[in-house]
Motif scaffolding. Structure first.
Motif, mmCIF file in Angstrom:
data_model
loop_
_atom_site.group_PDB
_atom_site.id
_atom_site.type_symbol
_atom_site.label_atom_id
_atom_site.label_comp_id
_atom_site.label_asym_id
_atom_site.label_seq_id
_atom_site.Cartn_x
_atom_site.Cartn_y
_atom_site.Cartn_z
ATOM 1 N N TYR A 1 0.843 -1.192 0.000
ATOM 2 C CA TYR A 1 0.000 0.000 0.000
ATOM 3 C C TYR A 1 0.879 1.244 0.000
ATOM 4 O O TYR A 1 1.958 1.267 0.592
ATOM 5 C CB TYR A 1 -0.896 0.034 1.249
ATOM 6 N N PHE B 1 0.542 5.568 0.605
ATOM 7 C CA PHE B 1 -0.308 6.577 1.238
ATOM 8 C C PHE B 1 0.300 7.963 1.033
ATOM 9 O O PHE B 1 1.514 8.124 0.927
ATOM 10 C CB PHE B 1 -0.392 6.350 2.758
ATOM 11 N N TYR C 1 0.000 11.386 3.377
ATOM 12 C CA TYR C 1 -0.490 11.994 4.610
ATOM 13 C C TYR C 1 -0.192 13.489 4.561
ATOM 14 O O TYR C 1 0.831 13.923 4.036
ATOM 15 C CB TYR C 1 0.201 11.396 5.840
ATOM 16 N N MET D 1 -1.116 14.167 11.835
ATOM 17 C CA MET D 1 -1.065 13.558 10.517
ATOM 18 C C MET D 1 -2.477 13.174 10.086
ATOM 19 O O MET D 1 -3.223 12.540 10.834
ATOM 20 C CB MET D 1 -0.191 12.306 10.541
ATOM 21 N N LEU E 1 -4.695 11.344 6.919
ATOM 22 C CA LEU E 1 -4.630 10.563 5.684
ATOM 23 C C LEU E 1 -5.339 11.317 4.560
ATOM 24 O O LEU E 1 -6.478 11.738 4.703
ATOM 25 C CB LEU E 1 -5.284 9.202 5.885
ATOM 26 N N ARG F 1 -5.015 6.773 -0.362
ATOM 27 C CA ARG F 1 -4.251 5.519 -0.324
ATOM 28 C C ARG F 1 -4.444 4.767 -1.638
ATOM 29 O O ARG F 1 -5.452 4.937 -2.316
ATOM 30 C CB ARG F 1 -4.685 4.663 0.862
ATOM 31 N N ARG G 1 3.575 0.878 2.912
ATOM 32 C CA ARG G 1 3.326 -0.208 3.862
ATOM 33 C C ARG G 1 3.283 -1.530 3.131
ATOM 34 O O ARG G 1 2.534 -1.688 2.179
ATOM 35 C CB ARG G 1 2.027 -0.008 4.627
ATOM 36 N N LEU H 1 2.510 -5.554 2.638
ATOM 37 C CA LEU H 1 1.400 -6.432 2.998
ATOM 38 C C LEU H 1 1.879 -7.714 3.637
ATOM 39 O O LEU H 1 1.126 -8.667 3.789
ATOM 40 C CB LEU H 1 0.548 -6.753 1.767
ATOM 41 N N ASN I 1 4.083 -6.143 7.951
ATOM 42 C CA ASN I 1 2.914 -5.553 7.323
ATOM 43 C C ASN I 1 2.281 -4.471 8.161
ATOM 44 O O ASN I 1 1.111 -4.182 8.016
ATOM 45 C CB ASN I 1 1.886 -6.638 6.982
ATOM 46 N N TYR I 2 3.034 -3.852 9.034
ATOM 47 C CA TYR I 2 2.417 -2.834 9.847
ATOM 48 C C TYR I 2 3.199 -1.539 9.893
ATOM 49 O O TYR I 2 2.647 -0.498 10.184
ATOM 50 C CB TYR I 2 2.234 -3.355 11.273
ATOM 51 N N TYR J 1 1.318 2.520 17.494
ATOM 52 C CA TYR J 1 2.664 2.787 16.980
ATOM 53 C C TYR J 1 3.209 4.069 17.602
ATOM 54 O O TYR J 1 2.452 5.005 17.854
ATOM 55 C CB TYR J 1 2.643 3.014 15.464
ATOM 56 N N TYR K 1 6.010 -0.844 17.938
ATOM 57 C CA TYR K 1 4.659 -1.216 17.541
ATOM 58 C C TYR K 1 4.094 -2.228 18.524
ATOM 59 O O TYR K 1 4.770 -3.175 18.905
ATOM 60 C CB TYR K 1 4.708 -1.795 16.134
ATOM 61 N N SER L 1 -4.520 1.968 15.074
ATOM 62 C CA SER L 1 -5.390 1.500 13.992
ATOM 63 C C SER L 1 -6.153 0.284 14.453
ATOM 64 O O SER L 1 -5.748 -0.426 15.375
ATOM 65 C CB SER L 1 -4.597 1.202 12.717
ATOM 66 N N ALA M 1 -3.793 -4.061 12.169
ATOM 67 C CA ALA M 1 -2.469 -3.702 11.669
ATOM 68 C C ALA M 1 -2.214 -4.440 10.370
ATOM 69 O O ALA M 1 -1.550 -5.452 10.338
ATOM 70 C CB ALA M 1 -1.401 -4.060 12.678
ATOM 71 N N ALA M 2 -2.810 -3.977 9.300
ATOM 72 C CA ALA M 2 -2.627 -4.674 8.035
ATOM 73 C C ALA M 2 -2.927 -3.761 6.874
ATOM 74 O O ALA M 2 -3.813 -2.907 6.934
ATOM 75 C CB ALA M 2 -3.535 -5.894 7.969
ATOM 76 N N GLY M 3 -2.175 -3.931 5.841
ATOM 77 C CA GLY M 3 -2.482 -3.376 4.546
ATOM 78 C C GLY M 3 -2.900 -1.928 4.510
ATOM 79 O O GLY M 3 -2.188 -1.028 4.905
ATOM 80 N N GLY M 4 -4.124 -1.737 4.043
ATOM 81 C CA GLY M 4 -4.587 -0.374 3.823
ATOM 82 C C GLY M 4 -5.295 0.245 5.005
ATOM 83 O O GLY M 4 -5.842 1.329 4.889
ATOM 84 N N THR M 5 -5.271 -0.459 6.154
ATOM 85 C CA THR M 5 -5.937 0.092 7.325
ATOM 86 C C THR M 5 -5.333 1.433 7.679
ATOM 87 O O THR M 5 -4.115 1.571 7.793
ATOM 88 C CB THR M 5 -5.780 -0.863 8.517
ATOM 89 N N GLU M 6 -6.202 2.410 7.876
ATOM 90 C CA GLU M 6 -5.725 3.748 8.178
ATOM 91 C C GLU M 6 -5.174 3.804 9.595
ATOM 92 O O GLU M 6 -5.772 3.291 10.541
ATOM 93 C CB GLU M 6 -6.858 4.759 8.034
ATOM 94 N N ALA M 7 -4.042 4.450 9.755
ATOM 95 C CA ALA M 7 -3.482 4.739 11.077
ATOM 96 C C ALA M 7 -3.878 6.157 11.435
ATOM 97 O O ALA M 7 -3.654 7.086 10.671
ATOM 98 C CB ALA M 7 -1.963 4.582 11.063
ATOM 99 N N PHE N 1 -3.384 9.362 13.798
ATOM 100 C CA PHE N 1 -2.284 9.926 14.572
ATOM 101 C C PHE N 1 -2.779 10.914 15.612
ATOM 102 O O PHE N 1 -3.784 11.604 15.411
ATOM 103 C CB PHE N 1 -1.309 10.660 13.650
#
Lengths: 119, 115
Positions: free
Chosen positions: A33, A35, A37, A45, A47, A50, A95, A97, A104-105, B33, B48, B95, B98-104, B106
């Motif tokens: 992914y 992004f 920000y 921050m 978003l 994405r 990020r 996968l 992946n985090y 995080y 994390y 978030s 904790a994977a892929g396109g998941t938005e974090a 802040f």
């Protein structure tokens, strides 16, 4: 390890005009992914947009769109009809996968581009 | 709360003192995080947490840095014997997964100044 490069430390745009912020990245992974920000002076921050690498269609969110060139590992952000409220630092982030030992985090960030919007 | 909350907003400390930074994540967010942002730089990953799993501490720059989180609640980042190079903004994010396109999401960060 993945790296993210933003080659423009600063950019400026006239209100109502269009500006493009550049981002390149380095990875050996095939799916991930990306992004963008935004960080205003409040430091928080936010978003903006994405993109998942396996999707060929460029993501769009209102006035914000990306030009994702997977082969070139390029992920630029276009802001149309710029507004004074768009002034901020913009960070590109990557990020993984996961898989193949990837984490992946973690979000890996570029150094940012400071965007100024002139009235 | 509605968002990620960090305290204090600003902290000035003398070199050699210990400091503790706090992060309240969004309720229900399992991932948390910590990042460090030096002046003019991007965000540098520190640590994390994911639920009750062992945290990933691979980004902590030295053994003077430590962080704790109990379950899916508050986290504290502690810097012992602070040095001037520790001056930075410390950002916390959480978030749902904790994977892929998941938005974090802040927080607004803690600006630490070591004098």
């Amino acid at each position: 390890a993945q790296t993210v490069t933003q080659s423009q430390p600063e950019m400026s745009v006239q209100e109502a005009e269009t500006v493009t912020l550049s981002c390149t990245y380095d990875t050996s992974e095939s799916d991930y992914y990306l992004f963008w920000y935004k960080q205003p002076p409040s430091r928080q921050m936010i978003l903006v947009i994405r993109q998942e690498a396996y999707k060929q269609q460029n993501a769009t969110e209102n006035r914000f769109s990306v030009n994702f060139q997977k082969a070139a590992k390029s992920f630029s952000l276009k802001i149309s009809d710029s507004q004074l409220g768009d002034a901020a630092m913009y960070f590109c982030a990557y990020r993984s996968l996961g898989g193949s030992g990837g984490s992946n985090y973690k979000l890996t960030f570029g150094k940012g581009t400071l965007l100024t919007v002139n009235p | 709360g509605a968002g990620v909350s960090q305290s204090p907003s600003n902290k000035v400390t003398e070199k050699g003192k210990d400091v503790e930074l706090r992060c309240d994540p969004i309720s229900g967010h399992t991932a948390l995080y910590w990042y460090r942002q030096r002046l003019g730089q991007g965000l540098e990953f520190l640590i994390y947490f994911q639920g009750n799993s062992a945290p990933d501490k691979s980004g902590l720059p030295s053994d003077r840095f430590s962080a704790e989180r109990t379950g899916e609640s508050v986290s504290t980042l502690t810097i012992q014997r602070t040095q001037q190079e520790d001056s930075a903004v410390y950002l916390c994010a959480s978030s749902f997964r904790a994977a892929g396109g998941t938005e974090a999401f802040f927080g607004q960060g803690t600006r630490l100044t070591v004098v």
